[in-house]
Design an enzyme around this catalytic site. Structure first.
Site, PDB file in Angstrom:
ATOM      1  N   HIS A 255       0.836  -1.201   0.000  1.00  0.00           N
ATOM      2  CA  HIS A 255       0.000   0.000   0.000  1.00  0.00           C
ATOM      3  C   HIS A 255       0.881   1.264   0.000  1.00  0.00           C
ATOM      4  CE1 HIS A 255      -3.729   2.269   1.127  1.00  0.00           C
ATOM      5  NE2 HIS A 255      -2.838   3.093   1.665  1.00  0.00           N
ATOM      6  N   GLU A 256       1.842   1.304   0.906  1.00  0.00           N
ATOM      7  CA  GLU A 256       2.704   2.494   0.993  1.00  0.00           C
ATOM      8  C   GLU A 256       3.599   2.619  -0.234  1.00  0.00           C
ATOM      9  OE1 GLU A 256       1.861   4.621   3.062  1.00  0.00           O
ATOM     10  OE2 GLU A 256       0.606   3.300   4.291  1.00  0.00           O
ATOM     11  N   HIS A 259       1.740   4.619  -2.712  1.00  0.00           N
ATOM     12  CA  HIS A 259       1.871   6.064  -2.457  1.00  0.00           C
ATOM     13  C   HIS A 259       3.261   6.564  -2.874  1.00  0.00           C
ATOM     14  CE1 HIS A 259      -1.874   6.840  -0.348  1.00  0.00           C
ATOM     15  NE2 HIS A 259      -1.662   5.882   0.544  1.00  0.00           N
ATOM     16  N   GLU A 285      -4.661   7.863  -2.881  1.00  0.00           N
ATOM     17  CA  GLU A 285      -5.199   6.614  -2.334  1.00  0.00           C
ATOM     18  C   GLU A 285      -5.572   5.645  -3.461  1.00  0.00           C
ATOM     19  OE1 GLU A 285      -4.827   6.084   0.748  1.00  0.00           O
ATOM     20  OE2 GLU A 285      -6.077   4.356   1.192  1.00  0.00           O
TER      21      GLU A 285
HETATM   22 ZN    ZN Z   1      -3.133   5.182   1.917  1.00  0.00          ZN
END
Ligand code: ZN
Length: 490
Positions: A255-256, A259, A285
């Site tokens: 997830h990171e 980003h 996101e």
């Molecule tokens: Zn996030």
């Protein structure tokens, strides 16, 4: 120098200082000695004062009035600098520092209240935060509602009315899907073994590299909460490990990485300008959720990842890839948003969206929040909240004044749905690539259509240009119904 050159030179230094301030925040969550906390808050406040003074400097207003753009990038620069300047000048300095002071106290009190499951004790402070944020929104709103002014901070150009329409389309089909899954037979899933920390971190790094994270311009450290910070040539992420649950480390890292690679893949010409960052919280996101879910939790990629997990952890991992796929996509009702599966996640956000709007409009008095939360949770999730840490005290956001932020999580999921449908249309071999552990073509598509542009396009225009259609809830719903319909035999 022309007004535009003066303005851009001033802005470049402001952006560089903002990066320094961000790195102080990273340091605080990772390696700062515990005894430095008090001094650090003074250091950060001093940085914030410098940044505020630079953004609200009357010279910036003069340059903005005089400068004219020669191309789309220049126009976007003026748009974003103007926006930051207007925000910094409209909010009185006294109010800005009062918000900083009260939210800093409130964050500590929230942590203590959560540990003690004591909402009533925290409510007066939260009411103070709400009052200050309403005052700030009133200074910014003009002819908009207070809530729209707050939303604009995180997702420029989106209004609560637009979200009502998109979320209204999302909700009924999500509720039906959830009911169909939970009312049907549940798979019996095995207990997992133990997973050593070094092995988890090594595999997380391998997956980060596989998904394009550039370690020469980034690093992974351990922290209590996973996050990503920084832009341009220094974008860092954090992760955490749980010996009983290696998937938490793997998927929160992925997830990171979504980003962070977004920031790393922005056109280097935009670095250290106001455009050298993601287009909005929602677009950000969308990238992290795509990496984590649409790609990372796909059946094709899980097949490959299962093999790597078996290589590294042996029999601690279930023998069959199908079982692994079912495990990392298990749908279960739970109290906590950050632990929610893809089906439940947006229901958590929709509930917060309604409750925070009611608090900001004054329809819901802050002391009544806990009762309103528990009633809504019972209606939406079919369970009684047993304590405040499982209910309205679970998230830090409201205590630090983040109102209008929660909806960007669901906006991100909706954007991810739109982008993934377009990506699959353009890449017919996606599953074949993912099944051999190669997300490369998908990553190139995202870099080209979304990431390299930074904040030059506005969020909705960016999604429309990338997908060929205005953002809507349909693609995410189609994806969820197909994926979980197959997994749960609906
Ligand atoms: Zn996030």
């Amino acid at each position: 120098m022309s007004a535009l050159e003066d303005l851009l030179a001033h802005e470049r230094e402001t952006t560089a200082l903002a990066q320094v301030a961000g790195r102080l925040g990273w340091d605080q969550e990772t390696v700062m000695p515990a005894g430095a906390a008090e001094q650090r808050s003074e250091e950060m406040a001093a940085m914030e004062a410098v940044l505020h003074a630079r953004r609200s400097d009357p010279k910036v207003g003069d340059w903005l009035a005089e400068a004219s753009a020669e191309d789309a990038v220049g126009a976007a620069q003026l748009r974003e600098i103007g926006r930051a300047h207007a925000r910094a000048t409209k909010v009185p300095a006294r109010l800005a520092s009062e918000i900083a002071r009260v939210t800093s106290v409130a964050q500590g009190e929230w942590a203590a209240a959560r540990a003690a499951d004591d909402f009533a004790g925290f409510a007066p402070r939260l009411a103070e935060v709400v009052a200050l944020k309403r005052e700030e929104a009133a200074a910014l709103a003009g002819d908009r509602t207070l809530y729209d002014a707050m939303l604009d901070d995180y997702e420029h150009g989106t209004t609560a009315a637009e979200l009502d329409a998109m979320f209204g389309a999302l909700r009924p089909r999500l509720v039906d899907l959830r009911a169909a899954i939970l009312n049907g037979p549940q798979p019996t899933l095995p207990e997992l073994g133990r997973f050593d920390e070094a092995g988890q971190l090594a595999l997380a790094s391998e997956i980060a590299g596989l998904f394009g994270y550039d370690f020469t311009r980034g690093r992974i450290d351990k922290a209590v909460h996973p996050f990503s910070s920084g832009s341009g040539a220094d974008v860092r992420i954090t992760t955490r490990t749980d010996p009983a649950d290696p998937f938490n480390c793997l998927y929160s890292t992925l997830h990171e990485v979504g980003h962070a690679t977004y920031e790393q893949n922005i056109d280097p010409d935009l670095a250290l300008t106001v455009l050298g960052q993601g287009a909005s919280m929602g677009v950000h996101e969308s990238q992290s959720r795509l990496y984590e879910n649409q790609l990372g939790r796909s059946r094709a990629f899980c097949g490959w990842l299962h093999g790597r997990l078996r290589d590294r952890f042996g029999d601690a991992v279930p023998e069959r890839a199908d079982t692994f796929y079912a495990l990392v996509n298990r749908v279960h009702a739970g109290f906590i948003r950050t632990e929610a599966d893809e089906v439940h996640y947006n229901l958590h956000v929709l509930m917060r969206f309604d409750l925070e709007r009611a608090m900001i409009s004054g329809d819901l008095a802050v002391p009544d929040l806990e009762a309103a939360w528990n009633e809504r949770f019972a209606a939406d999730f079919g369970a009684q909240v047993d304590r405040a840490s499982n209910g309205c005290l679970q998230d830090v956001h409201w205590s630090v004044g983040l109102f209008g932020y929660f909806p960007t999580y669901t906006i991100g999921n909706l954007y991810a749905g739109c982008l993934f449908a377009a990506l699959k249309r353009d890449l017919p071999d996606l599953d074949t690539d993912l099944a051999r552990g190669d997300p490369g073509p998908a990553l190139l598509w995202l870099r080209d259509k979304v990431q390299r542009n930074g904040a030059v396009p506005e969020p909705k225009a960016l999604i429309e240009a990338a997908t060929g259609a205005a953002p809507s809830a349909g693609p995410l719903l189609d994806y969820l119904e197909a994926k979980f319909g197959d997994l749960y035999g609906l």
